[in-house]
Design a protein around this motif. Sequence first.
Motif, PDB file in Angstrom:
ATOM      1  N   MET A  27      25.636 -53.295   0.308  1.00 48.47           N
ATOM      2  CA  MET A  27      24.267 -52.768   0.218  1.00 48.47           C
ATOM      3  C   MET A  27      24.345 -51.357  -0.360  1.00 48.47           C
ATOM      4  O   MET A  27      25.047 -50.497   0.162  1.00 48.47           O
ATOM      5  CB  MET A  27      23.606 -52.765   1.596  1.00 48.47           C
ATOM      6  CG  MET A  27      22.589 -51.659   1.851  1.00 48.47           C
ATOM      7  SD  MET A  27      21.090 -51.726   0.872  1.00 48.47           S
ATOM      8  CE  MET A  27      20.185 -53.000   1.747  1.00 48.47           C
ATOM      9  N   ALA A  28      23.637 -51.113  -1.458  1.00 45.68           N
ATOM     10  CA  ALA A  28      23.658 -49.802  -2.107  1.00 45.68           C
ATOM     11  C   ALA A  28      22.301 -49.111  -1.976  1.00 45.68           C
ATOM     12  O   ALA A  28      21.262 -49.733  -2.178  1.00 45.68           O
ATOM     13  CB  ALA A  28      24.028 -49.950  -3.580  1.00 45.68           C
ATOM     14  N   ALA A  75      21.912 -53.531 -10.809  1.00 50.16           N
ATOM     15  CA  ALA A  75      23.137 -53.898 -10.094  1.00 50.16           C
ATOM     16  C   ALA A  75      22.889 -55.084  -9.174  1.00 50.16           C
ATOM     17  O   ALA A  75      23.726 -55.991  -9.056  1.00 50.16           O
ATOM     18  CB  ALA A  75      23.664 -52.705  -9.298  1.00 50.16           C
ATOM     19  N   VAL A  76      21.736 -55.102  -8.503  1.00 51.71           N
ATOM     20  CA  VAL A  76      21.391 -56.246  -7.650  1.00 51.71           C
ATOM     21  C   VAL A  76      21.056 -57.456  -8.514  1.00 51.71           C
ATOM     22  O   VAL A  76      21.479 -58.576  -8.223  1.00 51.71           O
ATOM     23  CB  VAL A  76      20.195 -55.911  -6.727  1.00 51.71           C
ATOM     24  CG1 VAL A  76      19.818 -57.126  -5.881  1.00 51.71           C
ATOM     25  CG2 VAL A  76      20.526 -54.725  -5.816  1.00 51.71           C
ATOM     26  N   VAL A  81      26.127 -55.890  -6.864  1.00 47.93           N
ATOM     27  CA  VAL A  81      26.037 -55.786  -5.412  1.00 47.93           C
ATOM     28  C   VAL A  81      25.046 -56.848  -4.960  1.00 47.93           C
ATOM     29  O   VAL A  81      24.170 -57.260  -5.727  1.00 47.93           O
ATOM     30  CB  VAL A  81      25.575 -54.389  -4.937  1.00 47.93           C
ATOM     31  CG1 VAL A  81      26.629 -53.333  -5.225  1.00 47.93           C
ATOM     32  CG2 VAL A  81      24.234 -54.010  -5.552  1.00 47.93           C
ATOM     33  N   GLU A  82      25.196 -57.283  -3.709  1.00 53.05           N
ATOM     34  CA  GLU A  82      24.326 -58.353  -3.237  1.00 53.05           C
ATOM     35  C   GLU A  82      22.925 -57.870  -2.867  1.00 53.05           C
ATOM     36  O   GLU A  82      21.945 -58.598  -3.017  1.00 53.05           O
ATOM     37  CB  GLU A  82      24.959 -59.049  -2.027  1.00 53.05           C
ATOM     38  CG  GLU A  82      26.196 -59.880  -2.352  1.00 53.05           C
ATOM     39  CD  GLU A  82      27.444 -59.038  -2.561  1.00 53.05           C
ATOM     40  OE1 GLU A  82      28.437 -59.580  -3.106  1.00 53.05           O
ATOM     41  OE2 GLU A  82      27.439 -57.838  -2.175  1.00 53.05           O
ATOM     42  N   VAL A 231      11.797 -50.390  -1.701  1.00 48.43           N
ATOM     43  CA  VAL A 231      11.956 -51.818  -1.424  1.00 48.43           C
ATOM     44  C   VAL A 231      13.435 -52.124  -1.205  1.00 48.43           C
ATOM     45  O   VAL A 231      14.303 -51.505  -1.830  1.00 48.43           O
ATOM     46  CB  VAL A 231      11.406 -52.712  -2.558  1.00 48.43           C
ATOM     47  CG1 VAL A 231       9.897 -52.661  -2.611  1.00 48.43           C
ATOM     48  CG2 VAL A 231      12.004 -52.342  -3.909  1.00 48.43           C
ATOM     49  N   VAL A 232      13.699 -53.040  -0.307  1.00 45.53           N
ATOM     50  CA  VAL A 232      15.041 -53.569  -0.111  1.00 45.53           C
ATOM     51  C   VAL A 232      15.028 -54.994  -0.658  1.00 45.53           C
ATOM     52  O   VAL A 232      14.206 -55.822  -0.243  1.00 45.53           O
ATOM     53  CB  VAL A 232      15.448 -53.559   1.374  1.00 45.53           C
ATOM     54  CG1 VAL A 232      16.764 -54.310   1.584  1.00 45.53           C
ATOM     55  CG2 VAL A 232      15.585 -52.114   1.862  1.00 45.53           C
ATOM     56  N   VAL A 233      15.908 -55.253  -1.614  1.00 47.56           N
ATOM     57  CA  VAL A 233      15.942 -56.556  -2.279  1.00 47.56           C
ATOM     58  C   VAL A 233      17.333 -57.162  -2.164  1.00 47.56           C
ATOM     59  O   VAL A 233      18.312 -56.463  -1.907  1.00 47.56           O
ATOM     60  CB  VAL A 233      15.548 -56.439  -3.770  1.00 47.56           C
ATOM     61  CG1 VAL A 233      14.119 -55.928  -3.921  1.00 47.56           C
ATOM     62  CG2 VAL A 233      16.514 -55.522  -4.516  1.00 47.56           C
ATOM     63  N   VAL A 234      17.387 -58.471  -2.373  1.00 45.07           N
ATOM     64  CA  VAL A 234      18.658 -59.194  -2.347  1.00 45.07           C
ATOM     65  C   VAL A 234      18.750 -60.065  -3.594  1.00 45.07           C
ATOM     66  O   VAL A 234      17.735 -60.568  -4.085  1.00 45.07           O
ATOM     67  CB  VAL A 234      18.792 -60.050  -1.063  1.00 45.07           C
ATOM     68  CG1 VAL A 234      17.710 -61.114  -0.985  1.00 45.07           C
ATOM     69  CG2 VAL A 234      20.174 -60.701  -0.977  1.00 45.07           C
ATOM     70  N   ASN A 235      19.929 -60.202  -4.119  1.00 49.69           N
ATOM     71  CA  ASN A 235      20.153 -61.105  -5.244  1.00 49.69           C
ATOM     72  C   ASN A 235      19.830 -62.527  -4.803  1.00 49.69           C
ATOM     73  O   ASN A 235      20.303 -62.984  -3.755  1.00 49.69           O
ATOM     74  CB  ASN A 235      21.613 -60.999  -5.701  1.00 49.69           C
ATOM     75  CG  ASN A 235      21.932 -61.925  -6.855  1.00 49.69           C
ATOM     76  OD1 ASN A 235      22.202 -63.101  -6.636  1.00 49.69           O
ATOM     77  ND2 ASN A 235      21.909 -61.396  -8.057  1.00 49.69           N
TER      78      ASN A 235
END
Length: 322
Positions: A27-28, A75-76, A81-82, A231-235
């Motif tokens: 997590m970045a 990057a995501v 990064v995931e 926002v927090v996002v995920v691939n």
Amino acid sequence: MKLHQYMTAAAVVACSMTAAHAESWRMATAYPETNFHTVNIQEFVNEIKDATDGKLDITVHANGSLIRPGELKNAVRSRQVETGEFIISGLANENPIFAVDSVPFLAVSYEDSEKLYEITKPYLEDLLGRQNMQLLYSVAWPPQGMYTDREINTIDDLKGLRMRAYSPQTERLAQLSGAVPTQIEAADLAQAFSTGRVNAMITSASTGVNSSAWDFLSHYYDVAAFLPKNVVVVNKRSFDALDDETKKVVLDAAAKAEKRGWERSREERVKQTKLLEDNGIKVSSGSDELRAALLEVGQKMAAEWSKEAGKEGETILNAFQQ
């Protein structure tokens, strides 16, 4: 083979199977470990690890230590990064929908900001989804106020002042207020103010405290211009690879982090504004005349944003104003 040998072999197989199914994510985030957003993220990932018995272990890389802030979204998206966190209005040049929470004086309270978020959330999910990302949660920064190196009573007092601009929205706000927009990196704020390169800026009480604004500024007007959101996002590929049970844990933890984060933001505003006062900054909400003039600027910018955003922008504004 003796019984204890069978048991040992079975334990080894079980551990191997567990290890094979364990996931380690990165997590970045651009913000330091002590920032309330980062503290909230750490609690979020800890809850996931505990609820999955370590099946999903997410390591937080804070303060831009792994990915530079401007590169976080890509990057995501590319699965470098995931998962990651960034300010959503930073994507304003891609689509005006990303900038709606930074239209000045549109949503100036936490209640209005939450309402605007719920209206725009489906649009954000769609836009991020097209870039292979899933929105997990969003948290607002404290309201943005105006810092100056002198007393400001009317909008005319801003004419000719050099105002720090860090986005298209803050640049336009400076222009419409009669100020001269000037791009200054956050790390250079103290030197820029001390040398007169800038005289004013729009940012939160949190940023003012983090940059020790009392060393180079005298006034803070808590005009609540807007509440930008992270926002927090995920691939999506990374998320889709999880089993259903783990997906539910992640989504449940995200819902809790969002609720907790908004509560912390409210607390942050009160705490950091008091710290500004305690350190000698003159804090006020601004004169009625100043606030009325800034509201007119905001209305003009909302109309400009709606035109740029087209039918979707008009739909969003109509829903928000109901």
